[in-house]
Design a protein around this motif. Structure first.
Motif, PDB file in Angstrom:
ATOM      1  N   GLY A  56       4.976  -3.692  -4.584  1.00  0.00           N
ATOM      2  CA  GLY A  56       3.590  -3.903  -4.171  1.00  0.00           C
ATOM      3  C   GLY A  56       3.162  -5.344  -4.343  1.00  0.00           C
ATOM      4  O   GLY A  56       2.401  -5.888  -3.525  1.00  0.00           O
ATOM      5  N   MET A  57       3.645  -5.992  -5.383  1.00  0.00           N
ATOM      6  CA  MET A  57       3.328  -7.405  -5.576  1.00  0.00           C
ATOM      7  C   MET A  57       3.924  -8.244  -4.443  1.00  0.00           C
ATOM      8  O   MET A  57       3.289  -9.179  -3.966  1.00  0.00           O
ATOM      9  CB  MET A  57       3.854  -7.889  -6.927  1.00  0.00           C
ATOM     10  N   LEU A  58       5.125  -7.889  -4.017  1.00  0.00           N
ATOM     11  CA  LEU A  58       5.765  -8.642  -2.936  1.00  0.00           C
ATOM     12  C   LEU A  58       5.071  -8.430  -1.595  1.00  0.00           C
ATOM     13  O   LEU A  58       4.936  -9.371  -0.813  1.00  0.00           O
ATOM     14  CB  LEU A  58       7.245  -8.268  -2.815  1.00  0.00           C
ATOM     15  N   ASP A  59       4.647  -7.194  -1.328  1.00  0.00           N
ATOM     16  CA  ASP A  59       4.030  -6.939  -0.018  1.00  0.00           C
ATOM     17  C   ASP A  59       2.520  -7.181  -0.013  1.00  0.00           C
ATOM     18  O   ASP A  59       1.854  -7.006   1.009  1.00  0.00           O
ATOM     19  CB  ASP A  59       4.382  -5.540   0.507  1.00  0.00           C
ATOM     20  N   GLY A  60       1.973  -7.556  -1.167  1.00  0.00           N
ATOM     21  CA  GLY A  60       0.554  -7.898  -1.238  1.00  0.00           C
ATOM     22  C   GLY A  60      -0.379  -6.732  -1.500  1.00  0.00           C
ATOM     23  O   GLY A  60      -1.588  -6.914  -1.597  1.00  0.00           O
ATOM     24  N   SER A  61       0.157  -5.528  -1.654  1.00  0.00           N
ATOM     25  CA  SER A  61      -0.712  -4.373  -1.907  1.00  0.00           C
ATOM     26  C   SER A  61      -1.119  -4.263  -3.378  1.00  0.00           C
ATOM     27  O   SER A  61      -2.049  -3.523  -3.714  1.00  0.00           O
ATOM     28  CB  SER A  61      -0.040  -3.075  -1.446  1.00  0.00           C
ATOM     29  N   VAL A  62      -0.441  -5.000  -4.252  1.00  0.00           N
ATOM     30  CA  VAL A  62      -0.775  -5.043  -5.678  1.00  0.00           C
ATOM     31  C   VAL A  62      -1.009  -6.496  -6.055  1.00  0.00           C
ATOM     32  O   VAL A  62      -0.123  -7.336  -5.908  1.00  0.00           O
ATOM     33  CB  VAL A  62       0.354  -4.444  -6.551  1.00  0.00           C
ATOM     34  N   GLY A  63      -2.215  -6.777  -6.521  1.00  0.00           N
ATOM     35  CA  GLY A  63      -2.544  -8.136  -6.939  1.00  0.00           C
ATOM     36  C   GLY A  63      -2.110  -8.392  -8.374  1.00  0.00           C
ATOM     37  O   GLY A  63      -1.848  -7.452  -9.139  1.00  0.00           O
ATOM     38  N   PRO A  64      -2.048  -9.665  -8.758  1.00  0.00           N
ATOM     39  CA  PRO A  64      -1.640 -10.009 -10.122  1.00  0.00           C
ATOM     40  C   PRO A  64      -2.518  -9.364 -11.197  1.00  0.00           C
ATOM     41  O   PRO A  64      -1.997  -8.886 -12.213  1.00  0.00           O
ATOM     42  CB  PRO A  64      -1.766 -11.531 -10.162  1.00  0.00           C
ATOM     43  N   ALA A 103      10.566  -6.015 -17.399  1.00  0.00           N
ATOM     44  CA  ALA A 103       9.653  -6.188 -16.263  1.00  0.00           C
ATOM     45  C   ALA A 103       8.199  -5.941 -16.669  1.00  0.00           C
ATOM     46  O   ALA A 103       7.299  -6.705 -16.298  1.00  0.00           O
ATOM     47  CB  ALA A 103      10.061  -5.248 -15.124  1.00  0.00           C
ATOM     48  N   VAL A 104       7.944  -4.884 -17.430  1.00  0.00           N
ATOM     49  CA  VAL A 104       6.574  -4.555 -17.822  1.00  0.00           C
ATOM     50  C   VAL A 104       6.000  -5.642 -18.732  1.00  0.00           C
ATOM     51  O   VAL A 104       4.860  -6.073 -18.556  1.00  0.00           O
ATOM     52  CB  VAL A 104       6.492  -3.159 -18.483  1.00  0.00           C
ATOM     53  N   VAL A 105       6.797  -6.112 -19.676  1.00  0.00           N
ATOM     54  CA  VAL A 105       6.332  -7.180 -20.567  1.00  0.00           C
ATOM     55  C   VAL A 105       6.022  -8.438 -19.754  1.00  0.00           C
ATOM     56  O   VAL A 105       5.019  -9.109 -19.989  1.00  0.00           O
ATOM     57  CB  VAL A 105       7.366  -7.462 -21.682  1.00  0.00           C
ATOM     58  N   ARG A 106       6.851  -8.727 -18.777  1.00  0.00           N
ATOM     59  CA  ARG A 106       6.601  -9.923 -17.949  1.00  0.00           C
ATOM     60  C   ARG A 106       5.288  -9.778 -17.176  1.00  0.00           C
ATOM     61  O   ARG A 106       4.505 -10.725 -17.086  1.00  0.00           O
ATOM     62  CB  ARG A 106       7.768 -10.154 -16.986  1.00  0.00           C
ATOM     63  N   LEU A 107       5.017  -8.597 -16.630  1.00  0.00           N
ATOM     64  CA  LEU A 107       3.759  -8.391 -15.915  1.00  0.00           C
ATOM     65  C   LEU A 107       2.572  -8.440 -16.861  1.00  0.00           C
ATOM     66  O   LEU A 107       1.484  -8.872 -16.484  1.00  0.00           O
ATOM     67  CB  LEU A 107       3.785  -7.059 -15.161  1.00  0.00           C
ATOM     68  N   SER A 119       6.248 -15.530  -9.989  1.00  0.00           N
ATOM     69  CA  SER A 119       6.568 -15.909  -8.607  1.00  0.00           C
ATOM     70  C   SER A 119       7.261 -14.766  -7.877  1.00  0.00           C
ATOM     71  O   SER A 119       7.804 -13.846  -8.496  1.00  0.00           O
ATOM     72  CB  SER A 119       7.485 -17.140  -8.608  1.00  0.00           C
ATOM     73  N   ASP A 120       7.259 -14.849  -6.543  1.00  0.00           N
ATOM     74  CA  ASP A 120       7.976 -13.853  -5.739  1.00  0.00           C
ATOM     75  C   ASP A 120       9.461 -13.846  -6.099  1.00  0.00           C
ATOM     76  O   ASP A 120      10.088 -12.793  -6.136  1.00  0.00           O
ATOM     77  CB  ASP A 120       7.809 -14.142  -4.243  1.00  0.00           C
ATOM     78  N   LYS A 121      10.008 -15.021  -6.375  1.00  0.00           N
ATOM     79  CA  LYS A 121      11.419 -15.111  -6.744  1.00  0.00           C
ATOM     80  C   LYS A 121      11.678 -14.332  -8.037  1.00  0.00           C
ATOM     81  O   LYS A 121      12.652 -13.586  -8.142  1.00  0.00           O
ATOM     82  CB  LYS A 121      11.826 -16.571  -6.926  1.00  0.00           C
ATOM     83  N   GLU A 122      10.783 -14.478  -9.007  1.00  0.00           N
ATOM     84  CA  GLU A 122      10.940 -13.761 -10.262  1.00  0.00           C
ATOM     85  C   GLU A 122      10.788 -12.251 -10.056  1.00  0.00           C
ATOM     86  O   GLU A 122      11.518 -11.456 -10.643  1.00  0.00           O
ATOM     87  CB  GLU A 122       9.927 -14.264 -11.288  1.00  0.00           C
ATOM     88  N   VAL A 123       9.851 -11.852  -9.196  1.00  0.00           N
ATOM     89  CA  VAL A 123       9.687 -10.426  -8.889  1.00  0.00           C
ATOM     90  C   VAL A 123      10.972  -9.876  -8.282  1.00  0.00           C
ATOM     91  O   VAL A 123      11.431  -8.791  -8.658  1.00  0.00           O
ATOM     92  CB  VAL A 123       8.481 -10.196  -7.949  1.00  0.00           C
ATOM     93  N   LEU A 125      14.004 -10.970  -8.730  1.00  0.00           N
ATOM     94  CA  LEU A 125      15.015 -10.892  -9.788  1.00  0.00           C
ATOM     95  C   LEU A 125      14.781  -9.669 -10.679  1.00  0.00           C
ATOM     96  O   LEU A 125      15.736  -8.991 -11.079  1.00  0.00           O
ATOM     97  CB  LEU A 125      15.021 -12.168 -10.622  1.00  0.00           C
ATOM     98  N   LEU A 126      13.520  -9.388 -10.987  1.00  0.00           N
ATOM     99  CA  LEU A 126      13.209  -8.191 -11.768  1.00  0.00           C
ATOM    100  C   LEU A 126      13.609  -6.932 -11.003  1.00  0.00           C
ATOM    101  O   LEU A 126      14.159  -5.983 -11.581  1.00  0.00           O
ATOM    102  CB  LEU A 126      11.728  -8.157 -12.135  1.00  0.00           C
ATOM    103  N   LEU A 127      13.330  -6.917  -9.703  1.00  0.00           N
ATOM    104  CA  LEU A 127      13.732  -5.773  -8.877  1.00  0.00           C
ATOM    105  C   LEU A 127      15.246  -5.599  -8.885  1.00  0.00           C
ATOM    106  O   LEU A 127      15.752  -4.475  -8.986  1.00  0.00           O
ATOM    107  CB  LEU A 127      13.217  -5.933  -7.447  1.00  0.00           C
ATOM    108  N   GLN A 128      15.970  -6.714  -8.771  1.00  0.00           N
ATOM    109  CA  GLN A 128      17.430  -6.629  -8.823  1.00  0.00           C
ATOM    110  C   GLN A 128      17.902  -6.047 -10.144  1.00  0.00           C
ATOM    111  O   GLN A 128      18.811  -5.215 -10.171  1.00  0.00           O
ATOM    112  CB  GLN A 128      18.055  -8.012  -8.634  1.00  0.00           C
ATOM    113  N   SER A 129      17.305  -6.471 -11.232  1.00  0.00           N
ATOM    114  CA  SER A 129      17.721  -5.959 -12.542  1.00  0.00           C
ATOM    115  C   SER A 129      17.465  -4.458 -12.653  1.00  0.00           C
ATOM    116  O   SER A 129      18.118  -3.767 -13.433  1.00  0.00           O
ATOM    117  CB  SER A 129      17.012  -6.715 -13.669  1.00  0.00           C
ATOM    118  N   LEU A 130      16.506  -3.965 -11.869  1.00  0.00           N
ATOM    119  CA  LEU A 130      16.156  -2.544 -11.869  1.00  0.00           C
ATOM    120  C   LEU A 130      16.915  -1.760 -10.802  1.00  0.00           C
ATOM    121  O   LEU A 130      16.622  -0.596 -10.552  1.00  0.00           O
ATOM    122  CB  LEU A 130      14.647  -2.379 -11.657  1.00  0.00           C
TER     123      LEU A 130
END
Length: 145
Positions: A56-64, A103-107, A119-123, A125-130
């Protein structure tokens, strides 16, 4: 609003629905306690929930701010008084616990003075780890030994 509605919102939050956090957080303590008793399963945050928030963060449906509030809640469940509810314990899926926690701690750090922007890049990377995302080597549940 009754305990059924709060229990439903709590299940949605643990499923990755950031918009339901307010319902749970704003519920009076007694109502939240009743809702927790109505939940028919252990309060567990699975891999799919954090993946949903990150995507959702990547597609813009979830804001920071939404991601931060959600992460803050699942790490430290709290209600309208601002205090943590001792009887509201959220566990993390054991098969993915380290990755989920990372991932949760980072958010939860979003908005902090240092490292407060994800950043999107970090998101990604978190997705890849998951085990999610195009470049990920793992797609399904991880085998444990």
């Amino acid at each position: 609003m009754g305990p059924e509605a709060v229990a439903a919102a709590l299940r949605l939050v643990l499923g990755g629905d950031v918009s339901s956090v307010a319902v749970v957080v704003d519920a009076p303590h007694s109502l939240l306690e009743q809702a927790v008793r109505q939940c028919d399963r252990t309060l567990t945050l699975g891999r799919e929930a954090i993946v949903q928030v990150l995507e959702g963060m990547l597609d813009g449906s979830v804001g920071p701010d939404q991601a931060h509030r959600w992460a803050s809640f699942v790490l430290r469940p709290h209600g309208q008084t601002g205090g943590t509810y001792a009887d509201l314990d959220v566990d993390f899926d054991e098969a993915w616990e380290d990755e989920i926690v990372e991932a949760v701690v980072r958010l939860d750090e979003i908005g902090d003075l240092i490292d407060g922007v994800v950043s999107d890049k970090e998101v990604r990377l978190l997705l890849q780890s998951l085990g999610a995302g195009a470049a990920s080597p793992r797609v399904g549940p991880r085998e444990t030994t």
